[in-house]
Design a protein around this motif. Structure first.
Motif, mmCIF file in Angstrom:
data_model
loop_
_atom_site.group_PDB
_atom_site.id
_atom_site.type_symbol
_atom_site.label_atom_id
_atom_site.label_comp_id
_atom_site.label_asym_id
_atom_site.label_seq_id
_atom_site.Cartn_x
_atom_site.Cartn_y
_atom_site.Cartn_z
ATOM 1 N N SER A 288 35.387 34.527 39.730
ATOM 2 C CA SER A 288 36.395 35.578 39.802
ATOM 3 C C SER A 288 35.864 36.880 39.207
ATOM 4 C CB SER A 288 37.652 35.129 39.064
ATOM 5 O OG SER A 288 38.652 36.116 39.117
ATOM 6 N N TYR A 289 35.182 36.773 38.086
ATOM 7 C CA TYR A 289 34.604 37.934 37.416
ATOM 8 C C TYR A 289 33.584 38.640 38.310
ATOM 9 C CZ TYR A 289 31.799 40.468 33.915
ATOM 10 O OH TYR A 289 31.110 41.425 33.200
ATOM 11 N N LEU A 290 32.776 37.875 39.013
ATOM 12 C CA LEU A 290 31.681 38.449 39.802
ATOM 13 C C LEU A 290 32.130 39.007 41.145
ATOM 14 C CD1 LEU A 290 28.797 35.878 39.183
ATOM 15 C CD2 LEU A 290 28.961 38.209 38.281
ATOM 16 N N SER A 291 33.092 38.336 41.815
ATOM 17 C CA SER A 291 33.295 38.754 43.207
ATOM 18 C C SER A 291 34.724 38.656 43.723
ATOM 19 C CB SER A 291 32.384 37.933 44.131
ATOM 20 O OG SER A 291 32.781 36.584 44.175
ATOM 21 N N ASP A 292 35.714 38.511 42.859
ATOM 22 C CA ASP A 292 37.096 38.438 43.323
ATOM 23 C C ASP A 292 37.717 39.829 43.327
ATOM 24 O OD1 ASP A 292 39.633 37.811 44.039
ATOM 25 O OD2 ASP A 292 40.152 36.731 42.215
ATOM 26 N N SER A 295 37.184 45.387 42.493
ATOM 27 C CA SER A 295 36.806 45.820 41.147
ATOM 28 C C SER A 295 35.873 44.812 40.474
ATOM 29 C CB SER A 295 38.059 46.020 40.285
ATOM 30 O OG SER A 295 38.748 44.793 40.109
ATOM 31 N N SER A 296 35.568 43.703 41.140
ATOM 32 C CA SER A 296 34.680 42.684 40.563
ATOM 33 C C SER A 296 33.266 43.240 40.433
ATOM 34 C CB SER A 296 34.680 41.430 41.414
ATOM 35 O OG SER A 296 34.226 41.710 42.725
ATOM 36 N N LYS A 297 32.489 42.638 39.541
ATOM 37 C CA LYS A 297 31.205 43.221 39.149
ATOM 38 C C LYS A 297 30.208 43.327 40.294
ATOM 39 C CE LYS A 297 32.585 43.884 35.014
ATOM 40 N NZ LYS A 297 32.889 45.258 34.559
#
Length: 439
Positions: A288-292, A295-297
């Motif tokens: 979720s943090y990387l690509s959800d 606004s994900s990283k």
């Protein structure tokens, strides 16, 4: 102060929503080993009857792949009391819908009916379990159906073989190395007796869970379940033993060719823990943090800011024995696959070296809360979740308690899990390339 008040109010509202959506259920076993889960919800005149069998793509012999997926189709052919080809007609003519799906670990069949047709749904699923017709003409018919599905969804679909390209590199011994749909030559070579023996082995009450969810009266439903499923004999206890994999300690690089694409892709994958392992929940949060979302990283970095990727994504694909953590990217313009890989690794390296920010952590927690609230918005969704949690997680009540796991995950734990599983020497790398035309 207003911002603080709004935040506290939002948390309070979310907590009340989560409390209000607690799913009540009852579970018990029949004498033949069939596990039964009942969920009563009389708010709408709809009922779901479903059966999940603990059999999937990984349950096969070498040279006989794809049997579980094949049975997903074959068990709609007909039974001793349901004429060949009439299954879907019976369901639709009684106001219902039905479907089935297969993973590497389980097969799931379900019907959704107006609640006055509950008995019909139970009868049909008991027919499927007790005495389906498994004859050569049905096998031949469904063999062609499965072949066409494979051509449509995988062989002739752009990027349709992503997962195959990864799994055959990530697993060398475990059956996860082969596609769930199997190889067509294996199905072609199988005898009718082999299909019949497969059914007798796996499609028994002591290898299944029945879920009835929706507008039901519990005592009446229990009686119908006993009447229709109680007489079905149990099968032999299954002994499952799957090969283990040695840890990956050195990165490997390979190529996979797809004649259906023009834009190449880079795939990286790591072998991760299976269903129910706490680290798997942490890896879900990392995804979720990387690509959800935008606004994900990874998305913000590679797509928005640097404009190096057409598409980027990360997913933790959970399975029973091993999971697969996959990151993929499609380059934009003249961007090389190595450049994409470097950008992916930069974000993973940050996770290994630094704690994520408090604001990013709060976003992850909010997403987890929202996903939990939305995850069981329908009776059919609740039925699926109850069956899955019992069979694959060994904890039916996760439907109510799983959010507490996500709430308890810390920033320090996210960093620890990234270091444990997502190191460059623990991955496989696949260049997913357009197939060159033969000269």
């Amino acid at each position: 102060m207003k911002k603080t008040f709004f935040s506290l109010a939002s948390i309070l509202a979310m907590s009340l929503t989560i409390q209000a959506q607690e799913v009540e259920f009852e579970e018990y076993d029949l004498d033949n080993g069939l596990h039964v889960i009942l969920h009563q919800d009389n708010t709408a005149p709809v009922v779901t009857t479903s059966v999940m069998y603990h059999v999937g793509g990984k349950d096969r012999e070498d040279g006989r792949t794809g049997f579980a997926h094949f049975f997903e189709h074959l068990l709609f052919e007909g039974t001793e009391n349901i004429e060949n080809g009439k299954w879907f007609e019976i369901v639709s003519s009684n106001g219902g819908t039905n479907n089935a799906n297969t993973s590497q670990d389980r097969t799931y069949y379900y019907e959704v009916f107006p609640s006055n047709n509950l008995e019909l749904g139970l009868w049909m699923e008991s027919e499927r379990m007790l005495h389906p017709i498994i004859k050569q003409d049905g096998v031949d018919t469904q063999n062609e159906v499965v072949k066409e599905e494979r051509r449509l969804r995988y062989d002739n679909s752009p990027y349709g073989q992503f997962l195959f390209a990864i799994s055959e590199q990530l697993f060398k011994n475990h059956p996860y190395k082969d596609p769930n749909v199997g190889y067509m030559e294996d199905l072609d070579a199988a005898s009718l007796q082999e299909f019949q023996d497969y059914f007798k082995k796996y499609y028994k009450p002591n290898n299944a869970v029945l879920v009835v969810a929706g507008d039901i009266e519990v005592d009446e439903t229990k009686k119908m379940i006993e009447d229709y499923f109680g007489p079905i004999p149990s099968g032999p206890e299954l002994e499952r033993s799957y090969p283990t994999e040695t840890p990956i300690t050195e990165a490997t690089r390979t190529q996979f060719y797809d004649s259906n694409i023009q834009v190449p892709a880079i795939l990286t994958a790591y072998r991760t823990p299976g269903y129910g392992d706490r680290d798997a929940y942490v890896l879900n949060m990392i995804s979720s943090y990387l690509s959800d979302g935008k606004s994900s990283k990874l998305y913000k970095k590679m797509v928005d800011d640097e404009k190096k990727a057409l598409q980027i994504g990360a997913i933790n694909l959970e399975q029973e024995d091993y999971g697969m953590y996959i990151i993929f990217g499609l380059p934009l313009g003249e961007t090389s696959l190595d450049t994409l890989l470097e950008g992916m690794e930069e974000e993973i390296a940050k996770l290994r070296k630094e704690l994520i920010s408090e604001s990013d952590y709060e976003k992850l927690q909010n997403k987890a809360e929202t996903n939990f609230v939305n995850s069981n918005s329908s009776v059919s969704g609740i039925a699926n979740t109850l069956a899955r949690n019992y069979m694959l997680y060994d904890d039916t009540n996760l439907i109510n308690s799983e959010i507490e796991i996500y709430r308890s995950i810390t920033r320090e734990e996210i960093k620890e899990v990234a270091n444990k599983y997502l190191k460059p020497n623990q991955r496989v790398e696949v260049e997913y390339l357009p197939k060159k035309e033969e000269q």
